[in-house]
Motif scaffolding. Structure first.
Motif, PDB file in Angstrom:
ATOM      1  N   MET A   1       0.896  -1.301   0.159  1.00 34.22           N
ATOM      2  CA  MET A   1       0.055  -0.144  -0.232  1.00 34.22           C
ATOM      3  C   MET A   1       0.943   1.090  -0.195  1.00 34.22           C
ATOM      4  SD  MET A   1      -2.946   0.823   0.889  1.00 34.22           S
ATOM      5  CE  MET A   1      -4.461   2.661   0.878  1.00 34.22           C
ATOM      6  N   LYS A   2       1.916   0.988   0.588  1.00 32.17           N
ATOM      7  CA  LYS A   2       2.538   2.675   0.798  1.00 32.17           C
ATOM      8  C   LYS A   2       3.855   2.569  -0.152  1.00 32.17           C
ATOM      9  CE  LYS A   2       3.737   3.221   5.405  1.00 32.17           C
ATOM     10  NZ  LYS A   2       4.896   2.976   6.750  1.00 32.17           N
ATOM     11  N   LYS A   3       3.651   1.408  -1.273  1.00 33.52           N
ATOM     12  CA  LYS A   3       4.509   1.789  -2.705  1.00 33.52           C
ATOM     13  C   LYS A   3       3.617   1.982  -3.601  1.00 33.52           C
ATOM     14  CE  LYS A   3       8.448  -2.046  -2.492  1.00 33.52           C
ATOM     15  NZ  LYS A   3       8.928  -2.983  -2.291  1.00 33.52           N
ATOM     16  N   ASP A   4       2.788   1.532  -3.476  1.00 30.50           N
ATOM     17  CA  ASP A   4       1.689   2.121  -4.350  1.00 30.50           C
ATOM     18  C   ASP A   4       0.926   4.088  -4.377  1.00 30.50           C
ATOM     19  OD1 ASP A   4       1.200  -0.524  -5.588  1.00 30.50           O
ATOM     20  OD2 ASP A   4      -0.851  -0.630  -4.686  1.00 30.50           O
ATOM     21  N   LEU A   5       1.186   3.997  -2.790  1.00 30.65           N
ATOM     22  CA  LEU A   5       0.777   5.862  -2.624  1.00 30.65           C
ATOM     23  C   LEU A   5       2.977   6.392  -3.032  1.00 30.65           C
ATOM     24  CD1 LEU A   5      -0.888   5.751   0.828  1.00 30.65           C
ATOM     25  CD2 LEU A   5      -2.180   6.649  -0.921  1.00 30.65           C
ATOM     26  N   LEU A   6       3.456   6.006  -2.866  1.00 34.20           N
ATOM     27  CA  LEU A   6       4.693   6.731  -3.485  1.00 34.20           C
ATOM     28  C   LEU A   6       4.435   6.410  -4.621  1.00 34.20           C
ATOM     29  CD1 LEU A   6       7.385   5.193  -1.450  1.00 34.20           C
ATOM     30  CD2 LEU A   6       6.008   7.815  -0.932  1.00 34.20           C
ATOM     31  N   VAL A   7       4.516   5.339  -5.570  1.00 36.96           N
ATOM     32  CA  VAL A   7       4.345   5.598  -6.758  1.00 36.96           C
ATOM     33  C   VAL A   7       3.167   7.095  -7.339  1.00 36.96           C
ATOM     34  CG1 VAL A   7       3.615   4.458  -9.253  1.00 36.96           C
ATOM     35  CG2 VAL A   7       4.787   3.457  -7.400  1.00 36.96           C
ATOM     36  N   VAL A   8       2.083   6.677  -6.732  1.00 38.63           N
ATOM     37  CA  VAL A   8       0.710   7.793  -7.140  1.00 38.63           C
ATOM     38  C   VAL A   8       1.392   9.528  -7.024  1.00 38.63           C
ATOM     39  CG1 VAL A   8      -1.718   8.475  -6.840  1.00 38.63           C
ATOM     40  CG2 VAL A   8      -0.947   5.979  -7.000  1.00 38.63           C
ATOM     41  N   ALA A   9       1.993   9.615  -5.739  1.00 38.74           N
ATOM     42  CA  ALA A   9       2.635  10.924  -5.489  1.00 38.74           C
ATOM     43  C   ALA A   9       3.869  11.091  -6.180  1.00 38.74           C
ATOM     44  CB  ALA A   9       2.981  10.352  -3.929  1.00 38.74           C
ATOM     45  N   PHE A  10       4.613  10.645  -7.600  1.00 47.54           N
ATOM     46  CA  PHE A  10       5.217  10.329  -7.355  1.00 47.54           C
ATOM     47  C   PHE A  10       4.781  11.043  -9.616  1.00 47.54           C
ATOM     48  CE2 PHE A  10       8.748   9.453 -11.239  1.00 47.54           C
ATOM     49  CZ  PHE A  10       9.428  10.432 -10.686  1.00 47.54           C
ATOM     50  N   ILE A  11       3.989  10.383  -9.543  1.00 47.65           N
ATOM     51  CA  ILE A  11       2.974  10.149 -10.909  1.00 47.65           C
ATOM     52  C   ILE A  11       2.948  12.173 -10.882  1.00 47.65           C
ATOM     53  CG2 ILE A  11       1.389   9.649 -12.376  1.00 47.65           C
ATOM     54  CD1 ILE A  11       1.985   6.374 -11.581  1.00 47.65           C
ATOM     55  N   LEU A  12       1.937  11.702  -9.575  1.00 50.90           N
ATOM     56  CA  LEU A  12       1.592  13.578  -9.427  1.00 50.90           C
ATOM     57  C   LEU A  12       2.384  14.224  -9.383  1.00 50.90           C
ATOM     58  CD1 LEU A  12      -1.594  13.151  -6.573  1.00 50.90           C
ATOM     59  CD2 LEU A  12      -1.981  12.797  -9.576  1.00 50.90           C
ATOM     60  N   PHE A  13       3.774  14.226  -9.045  1.00 49.99           N
ATOM     61  CA  PHE A  13       4.120  15.348  -9.349  1.00 49.99           C
ATOM     62  C   PHE A  13       5.306  15.049 -10.349  1.00 49.99           C
ATOM     63  CE2 PHE A  13       8.944  16.095  -9.421  1.00 49.99           C
ATOM     64  CZ  PHE A  13       9.066  17.217  -9.284  1.00 49.99           C
ATOM     65  N   ILE A  14       5.089  14.983 -11.254  1.00 47.11           N
ATOM     66  CA  ILE A  14       5.548  14.807 -12.625  1.00 47.11           C
ATOM     67  C   ILE A  14       4.655  15.090 -13.457  1.00 47.11           C
ATOM     68  CG2 ILE A  14       6.331  13.699 -14.284  1.00 47.11           C
ATOM     69  CD1 ILE A  14       8.225  13.293 -12.286  1.00 47.11           C
TER      70      ILE A  14
END
Length: 184
Positions: A1-14
């Motif tokens: 779950m934490k990894k998914d949130l980090l991936v989503v946050a990274f994508i939103l940042f980009i």
């Protein structure tokens, strides 16, 4: 779950970074749009590229290269550029030719005994294209420096010229007289 949130946050940042107006350019696009604007406070130099000597030696020119020789010998008219800190004659040539889309080919300083970049060709005119003694030479303020093009650091107001020679410089105005001088 934490990894998914980090991936989503990274994508939103980009996505946010891209949407804010960041312009991604190729190297060619960068050079076409990022020649420094000259201001009142700018230190400047000029650059000119010529192939006049070929006009008097067309019989020596390799067949098919006539189309790269300008009728007046002018490849790049005398143009003023901002002098950047540490600029060499080669840095100026590289920046200006990229901006004007003039092809240049050179050999790196690590590949010759002179420890300087060697200009092999400009605008499809290469060494030996107009005889065994032909190639590119440069002047700064009307004199032929005794340093390589990537070793000559420019100063405010310098006038840089690149000339194609068909006779190891003897066909260039002022070469014989100035080649005997020691310095630069």
């Amino acid at each position: 779950m934490k990894k998914d949130l980090l991936v989503v946050a990274f994508i939103l940042f980009i996505v946010g970074w891209l949407v804010t107006g960041t312009k991604i350019q190729s190297v060619e696009e960068y050079y076409l749009t990022h020649i420094d604007e000259i201001t009142e406070d700018s230190e400047t130099v000029t650059l000119e590229i010529r192939s006049d000597t070929v006009l008097d030696a067309m019989d020596k020119l390799k067949p098919g290269l006539e189309k790269y020789v300008e009728p007046d010998g002018e490849i790049l008219k005398k143009t003023e550029y901002v002098l950047r800190s540490g600029d060499t004659a080669f840095d100026l040539l590289d920046r200006a030719t990229r901006h004007h889309r003039i092809p240049v080919e050179y050999q790196g300083a690590d590949y010759n005994i002179y420890n300087s970049i060697y200009v092999q060709g400009i605008n499809y005119l290469y060494e030996f294209n107009c005889g065994p003694l032909s190639g590119w030479m440069y002047k700064v303020n009307g004199e032929f420096p005794s340093r390589g093009v990537s070793q000559y650091e420019l100063q405010d107001g310098d006038e840089v010229e690149f000339h194609y020679t068909c006779d190891v410089g003897r066909d260039l105005v002022g070469y014989i007289r100035q080649s005997k001088k020691v310095g630069n």
